[in-house]
Design a protein around this motif. Structure first.
Motif, PDB file in Angstrom:
ATOM      1  N   ASN A  62     -19.841 -84.671 -42.431  1.00 46.77           N
ATOM      2  CA  ASN A  62     -18.808 -85.181 -43.338  1.00 46.77           C
ATOM      3  C   ASN A  62     -18.655 -84.305 -44.575  1.00 46.77           C
ATOM      4  N   GLU A  63     -19.798 -83.863 -45.124  1.00 48.33           N
ATOM      5  CA  GLU A  63     -19.754 -83.015 -46.323  1.00 48.33           C
ATOM      6  C   GLU A  63     -19.114 -81.658 -46.016  1.00 48.33           C
ATOM      7  N   ALA A  64     -19.406 -81.125 -44.823  1.00 48.28           N
ATOM      8  CA  ALA A  64     -18.819 -79.839 -44.435  1.00 48.28           C
ATOM      9  C   ALA A  64     -17.303 -79.969 -44.284  1.00 48.28           C
ATOM     10  N   ARG A  65     -16.855 -81.046 -43.649  1.00 50.44           N
ATOM     11  CA  ARG A  65     -15.407 -81.219 -43.463  1.00 50.44           C
ATOM     12  C   ARG A  65     -14.710 -81.410 -44.806  1.00 50.44           C
ATOM     13  N   GLU A  66     -15.326 -82.126 -45.731  1.00 50.64           N
ATOM     14  CA  GLU A  66     -14.726 -82.328 -47.047  1.00 50.64           C
ATOM     15  C   GLU A  66     -14.603 -80.992 -47.797  1.00 50.64           C
ATOM     16  N   TYR A  67     -15.620 -80.155 -47.651  1.00 51.22           N
ATOM     17  CA  TYR A  67     -15.566 -78.834 -48.300  1.00 51.22           C
ATOM     18  C   TYR A  67     -14.374 -78.023 -47.789  1.00 51.22           C
ATOM     19  N   PHE A  68     -14.208 -77.956 -46.477  1.00 49.46           N
ATOM     20  CA  PHE A  68     -13.118 -77.156 -45.934  1.00 49.46           C
ATOM     21  C   PHE A  68     -11.754 -77.806 -46.173  1.00 49.46           C
ATOM     22  N   ARG A  69     -11.714 -79.124 -46.284  1.00 52.91           N
ATOM     23  CA  ARG A  69     -10.456 -79.808 -46.625  1.00 52.91           C
ATOM     24  C   ARG A  69     -10.000 -79.397 -48.022  1.00 52.91           C
ATOM     25  N   ILE A  70     -10.927 -79.358 -48.965  1.00 50.47           N
ATOM     26  CA  ILE A  70     -10.584 -78.958 -50.328  1.00 50.47           C
ATOM     27  C   ILE A  70     -10.282 -77.465 -50.392  1.00 50.47           C
ATOM     28  N   LEU A  71     -11.068 -76.670 -49.664  1.00 51.08           N
ATOM     29  CA  LEU A  71     -10.875 -75.224 -49.652  1.00 51.08           C
ATOM     30  C   LEU A  71      -9.464 -74.856 -49.197  1.00 51.08           C
ATOM     31  N   PRO A  80     -12.491 -71.219 -58.200  1.00 52.08           N
ATOM     32  CA  PRO A  80     -13.535 -71.471 -59.196  1.00 52.08           C
ATOM     33  C   PRO A  80     -13.812 -70.222 -60.034  1.00 52.08           C
ATOM     34  N   ALA A  81     -13.950 -70.416 -61.335  1.00 49.20           N
ATOM     35  CA  ALA A  81     -14.248 -69.283 -62.223  1.00 49.20           C
ATOM     36  C   ALA A  81     -15.700 -68.855 -62.094  1.00 49.20           C
ATOM     37  N   ILE A  97      -7.045 -68.445 -62.223  1.00 50.99           N
ATOM     38  CA  ILE A  97      -5.855 -68.055 -61.472  1.00 50.99           C
ATOM     39  C   ILE A  97      -6.017 -66.627 -60.958  1.00 50.99           C
ATOM     40  N   VAL A  98      -5.844 -66.447 -59.657  1.00 49.99           N
ATOM     41  CA  VAL A  98      -5.813 -65.103 -59.070  1.00 49.99           C
ATOM     42  C   VAL A  98      -4.438 -64.919 -58.432  1.00 49.99           C
ATOM     43  N   SER A  99      -3.913 -63.705 -58.538  1.00 43.07           N
ATOM     44  CA  SER A  99      -2.543 -63.453 -58.092  1.00 43.07           C
ATOM     45  C   SER A  99      -2.474 -62.247 -57.171  1.00 43.07           C
ATOM     46  N   THR A 100      -1.511 -62.277 -56.283  1.00 41.37           N
ATOM     47  CA  THR A 100      -1.261 -61.149 -55.387  1.00 41.37           C
ATOM     48  C   THR A 100       0.238 -60.938 -55.266  1.00 41.37           C
ATOM     49  N   ASN A 135      -3.951 -65.701 -46.736  1.00 42.36           N
ATOM     50  CA  ASN A 135      -5.291 -66.183 -46.395  1.00 42.36           C
ATOM     51  C   ASN A 135      -6.342 -65.120 -46.685  1.00 42.36           C
ATOM     52  N   GLU A 136      -6.059 -63.889 -46.279  1.00 50.25           N
ATOM     53  CA  GLU A 136      -7.007 -62.795 -46.483  1.00 50.25           C
ATOM     54  C   GLU A 136      -7.307 -62.601 -47.959  1.00 50.25           C
ATOM     55  N   PHE A 137      -6.261 -62.624 -48.784  1.00 55.48           N
ATOM     56  CA  PHE A 137      -6.458 -62.465 -50.226  1.00 55.48           C
ATOM     57  C   PHE A 137      -7.236 -63.637 -50.811  1.00 55.48           C
ATOM     58  N   TYR A 138      -6.845 -64.839 -50.439  1.00 52.90           N
ATOM     59  CA  TYR A 138      -7.457 -66.054 -51.000  1.00 52.90           C
ATOM     60  C   TYR A 138      -8.955 -66.116 -50.706  1.00 52.90           C
ATOM     61  N   PHE A 139      -9.323 -65.896 -49.464  1.00 48.34           N
ATOM     62  CA  PHE A 139     -10.745 -66.017 -49.107  1.00 48.34           C
ATOM     63  C   PHE A 139     -11.597 -64.895 -49.693  1.00 48.34           C
ATOM     64  N   LYS A 140     -10.984 -63.769 -50.007  1.00 49.05           N
ATOM     65  CA  LYS A 140     -11.729 -62.701 -50.667  1.00 49.05           C
ATOM     66  C   LYS A 140     -12.054 -63.053 -52.119  1.00 49.05           C
ATOM     67  N   ASN A 141     -11.284 -63.990 -52.669  1.00 50.12           N
ATOM     68  CA  ASN A 141     -11.428 -64.338 -54.079  1.00 50.12           C
ATOM     69  C   ASN A 141     -12.114 -65.672 -54.337  1.00 50.12           C
ATOM     70  N   ILE A 142     -12.631 -66.287 -53.264  1.00 46.56           N
ATOM     71  CA  ILE A 142     -13.389 -67.524 -53.417  1.00 46.56           C
ATOM     72  C   ILE A 142     -14.853 -67.166 -53.706  1.00 46.56           C
ATOM     73  N   ASN A 143     -15.374 -67.703 -54.792  1.00 42.24           N
ATOM     74  CA  ASN A 143     -16.789 -67.445 -55.140  1.00 42.24           C
ATOM     75  C   ASN A 143     -17.710 -68.334 -54.316  1.00 42.24           C
TER      76      ASN A 143
END
Length: 221
Positions: A96-105, A144-145, A180-183, A213-221
């Motif tokens: 459940n916790e894993a699914r919630e993480y990816f839902r928010i992501l 996330p900063a 905020i990250v921009s492309t 998607n490629e840009f976004y996931f590269k910028n997730i801490n």
């Protein structure tokens, strides 16, 4: 009777012309429908896009999918891949916790905003006499900063309790995304001309989502 028939035909002609006029959209509006459909997973936008495309592409060339279902399937797919890399006893406890993480992501991804910087018409490099409206746009995502402070080490050795705590922590971190990250990207709208009217379309709009998607996931801490 003849007068009644003539009046009916005139009314139908006016209705058809008005309906066609309602479907003549500027390129920025067509781009918005593509963005809201394939980045924001908005089924209402896809329905509106299809009602526009059907005028010059035909029903067989419209998009036939549920974007809400696509979103849920993506969340489930990411969740299952993540859990498959964990020991069985850990994945069972943390599902459940894993699914919630990816839902928010993925939810943060689809809440992206954009600004159109420029739209210019150019000739296609591949198709003779084909004109393209090239949309130059900037997309903004919230991420996330600060990275999560929990260090899980070797993910295959972590216990159920620690993994659950880790997933809750990084999920809460995503919920508080404040950076905020921009492309800057480009998207082609191919022009289809009927008399004085111009329609716009793109046959592979999923490419927009892939690049973002490629840009976004590269910028997730």
């Amino acid at each position: 009777m003849k007068n009644l028939t003539a009046a009916f035909l005139v009314a139908m002609l006016c209705f058809t012309q008005n309906l066609r006029a309602q479907n003549i959209l500027p390129p920025q509006k067509v781009f918005n429908l593509y963005f809201d459909s394939f980045v924001k997973y908005n089924d209402d936008s896809l329905k509106e896009l299809n009602s526009y495309l059907i005028n010059f592409l035909g029903k067989e060339n419209t998009h036939k999918m549920s974007l809400n279902e696509s979103y849920d399937q993506k969340v489930d797919s990411f969740t299952n891949i993540f859990l498959s890399n964990l020991p069985t006893e850990v994945s069972a406890v943390c599902k459940n916790e894993a699914r919630e993480y990816f839902r928010i992501l993925i939810g943060n991804f689809k809440n992206a905003t954009y600004n159109i910087k420029d739209i210019k018409t150019r000739s296609s490099d591949l198709i003779k006499n084909q004109e393209i409206s090239e949309v130059d746009y900037e997309v903004n995502f919230k991420v996330p900063a600060v990275a999560s402070q929990i260090n899980v080490g070797d993910i295959k050795k972590i216990g159920p309790g620690e993994m659950k705590k880790y997933l809750i922590d990084i999920t809460n971190n995503l919920k508080k995304a404040d950076k905020i990250v921009s492309t800057r990207q480009k998207f082609n709208l191919y022009q289809v001309k009927y008399g004085t009217d111009t329609y716009y379309w793109n046959g592979g709009p999923q490419e927009m989502a892939w690049k973002l998607n490629e840009f976004y996931f590269k910028n997730i801490n």
